[in-house]
Design a protein around this motif. Structure first.
Motif, short mmCIF file in Angstrom:
data_model
loop_
_atom_site.label_atom_id
_atom_site.label_comp_id
_atom_site.label_asym_id
_atom_site.label_seq_id
_atom_site.Cartn_x
_atom_site.Cartn_y
_atom_site.Cartn_z
N LYS A 159 -2.36 36.48 56.36
CA LYS A 159 -2.12 36.63 54.92
C LYS A 159 -3.10 35.81 54.08
O LYS A 159 -3.02 35.81 52.85
N LEU A 160 -4.01 35.09 54.76
CA LEU A 160 -4.98 34.25 54.03
C LEU A 160 -6.31 34.98 53.88
O LEU A 160 -6.70 35.77 54.74
N LYS A 161 -7.03 34.64 52.80
CA LYS A 161 -8.42 35.10 52.66
C LYS A 161 -9.27 34.27 53.62
O LYS A 161 -8.93 33.14 53.95
N MET A 162 -10.40 34.83 54.01
CA MET A 162 -11.26 34.18 55.00
C MET A 162 -11.68 32.77 54.57
O MET A 162 -11.67 31.84 55.37
N ASN A 163 -12.03 32.61 53.27
CA ASN A 163 -12.50 31.29 52.83
C ASN A 163 -11.36 30.27 52.78
O ASN A 163 -11.56 29.08 53.03
N ASP A 164 -10.12 30.76 52.51
CA ASP A 164 -8.96 29.85 52.53
C ASP A 164 -8.65 29.40 53.95
O ASP A 164 -8.29 28.25 54.18
N LEU A 165 -8.80 30.32 54.90
CA LEU A 165 -8.57 29.97 56.30
C LEU A 165 -9.63 28.97 56.78
O LEU A 165 -9.31 27.99 57.47
N ALA A 166 -10.87 29.21 56.39
CA ALA A 166 -11.95 28.29 56.77
C ALA A 166 -11.70 26.88 56.21
O ALA A 166 -11.90 25.88 56.91
N LYS A 167 -11.21 26.83 54.98
CA LYS A 167 -10.89 25.54 54.34
C LYS A 167 -9.76 24.83 55.10
O LYS A 167 -9.83 23.63 55.37
N LEU A 168 -8.74 25.60 55.48
CA LEU A 168 -7.59 25.05 56.21
C LEU A 168 -8.05 24.48 57.56
O LEU A 168 -7.63 23.39 57.97
N LYS A 169 -8.94 25.21 58.22
CA LYS A 169 -9.44 24.75 59.53
C LYS A 169 -10.27 23.47 59.39
O LYS A 169 -10.24 22.62 60.28
N ARG A 170 -10.98 23.34 58.28
CA ARG A 170 -11.75 22.10 58.03
C ARG A 170 -10.80 20.93 57.81
O ARG A 170 -11.04 19.82 58.25
N GLU A 171 -9.71 21.20 57.06
CA GLU A 171 -8.76 20.13 56.72
C GLU A 171 -7.90 19.71 57.90
O GLU A 171 -7.45 18.57 57.97
N TYR A 172 -7.66 20.64 58.84
CA TYR A 172 -6.83 20.34 60.01
C TYR A 172 -7.60 20.72 61.28
O TYR A 172 -7.29 21.72 61.94
N PRO A 173 -8.62 19.92 61.64
CA PRO A 173 -9.47 20.28 62.78
C PRO A 173 -8.72 20.38 64.12
O PRO A 173 -9.16 21.06 65.03
N ASP A 174 -7.57 19.70 64.22
CA ASP A 174 -6.80 19.75 65.47
C ASP A 174 -5.68 20.80 65.43
O ASP A 174 -4.90 20.92 66.39
N GLY A 175 -5.59 21.53 64.33
CA GLY A 175 -4.51 22.52 64.18
C GLY A 175 -4.72 23.75 65.05
O GLY A 175 -5.83 24.02 65.52
N ILE A 176 -3.63 24.48 65.26
CA ILE A 176 -3.69 25.79 65.92
C ILE A 176 -3.36 26.81 64.84
O ILE A 176 -2.43 26.61 64.05
N PHE A 177 -4.12 27.90 64.79
CA PHE A 177 -3.99 28.86 63.69
C PHE A 177 -3.53 30.20 64.24
O PHE A 177 -4.19 30.81 65.08
N ILE A 178 -2.36 30.63 63.73
CA ILE A 178 -1.61 31.70 64.39
C ILE A 178 -1.31 32.89 63.48
O ILE A 178 -0.98 32.71 62.31
N SER A 179 -1.41 34.08 64.06
CA SER A 179 -0.89 35.29 63.41
C SER A 179 -0.05 36.03 64.45
O SER A 179 -0.59 36.50 65.46
N ASN A 180 1.25 36.11 64.22
CA ASN A 180 2.11 36.88 65.12
C ASN A 180 1.74 38.35 65.06
O ASN A 180 1.72 39.05 66.07
N LEU A 181 1.42 38.79 63.85
CA LEU A 181 1.10 40.19 63.61
C LEU A 181 -0.11 40.64 64.44
O LEU A 181 -0.09 41.68 65.08
N LYS A 182 -1.15 39.80 64.44
CA LYS A 182 -2.39 40.16 65.15
C LYS A 182 -2.53 39.45 66.48
O LYS A 182 -3.58 39.49 67.11
N LYS A 183 -1.45 38.74 66.88
CA LYS A 183 -1.43 38.01 68.16
C LYS A 183 -2.62 37.05 68.29
O LYS A 183 -3.20 36.89 69.36
N LYS A 184 -2.95 36.40 67.19
CA LYS A 184 -4.05 35.43 67.21
C LYS A 184 -3.50 34.03 67.42
O LYS A 184 -2.44 33.69 66.91
#
Length: 200
Positions: A159-184
């Motif tokens: 549900k995020l735009k690509m640039n918002d996701l990229a920003k989130l990944k920068r802010e939480y480098p140890d995070g896991i980023f998940i989409s149930n819908l796309k099984k990511k």
């Protein structure tokens, strides 16, 4: 390594009626509508394993699931753990007395369960800075023992735009980023769990 079997074991109100602490446990916790049940079903590849409810906050019990992992090691072909689905916090429309008891049982489980090894804190990627999540994160860091880790898993990234996701990944480098819908992100999450529990 892959999950070959996942089955419901039992529900409990607190530590007193929980199963014997003879397996490493991974607790999944998050706000009521963060997609916890869907994530557990996708992660284990079992459609109806964790029951999701259309009423946020309906799950008030601690639910235990036995998980079998198949390894590539012929001498040790299977490894075992438990996934623990905790009541969602926030939104629950229950009487204050019930809520107080429920919170007390939940806190006791998080603080005192000796076999609990991993906290998976699920956070809605669209609202990563809500006070309720900050408070939970702070609480987990306060109670965490030396033999435990916290995994921050951000859900609904589709549900995020690509640039918002990229920003989130920068802010939480140890995070896991998940989409149930796309099984990511499922393999990333599983690898982080098995890597910590079993060393691979």
């Amino acid at each position: 390594m892959r999950i070959t079997e996942a089955k419901f074991l039992q529900s409990a109100q607190g530590i007193a009626d929980s199963p014997s602490p003879n397996r490493a446990e991974v607790a999944f916790l998050g706000r009521s509508n963060v997609g916890k049940s869907s994530l557990l079903n996708t992660l284990t590849n079992r459609k109806g394993l964790a029951k999701s409810s259309s009423t946020p906050g309906k799950t008030q019990l601690i639910n235990y699931f036995e998980i079998n992992f198949k390894t590539d090691n012929e001498e040790l072909p299977y490894l075992y753990a438990r996934f623990v689905d905790l009541p969602g916090f926030g939104y629950a429309k229950v009487a204050k007395s019930i809520k107080a008891e429920w919170n007390r049982n939940l806190t006791a489980y998080l603080e005192q369960r000796q076999c609990l090894q991993i906290f998976v804190h699920l956070i809605d990627s669209r609202h990563p800075l809500l006070d309720i999540d900050k408070n939970v994160d702070e609480f987990l860091r306060t109670i965490k023992r030396g033999d435990q880790i916290i995994i921050q898993a951000f859900t609904k990234i589709d549900k995020l735009k690509m640039n918002d996701l990229a920003k989130l990944k920068r802010e939480y480098p140890d995070g896991i980023f998940i989409s149930n819908l796309k099984k990511k992100g499922m393999i990333d999450l599983q690898n982080k769990i098995t890597g910590y529990l079993f060393g691979h």
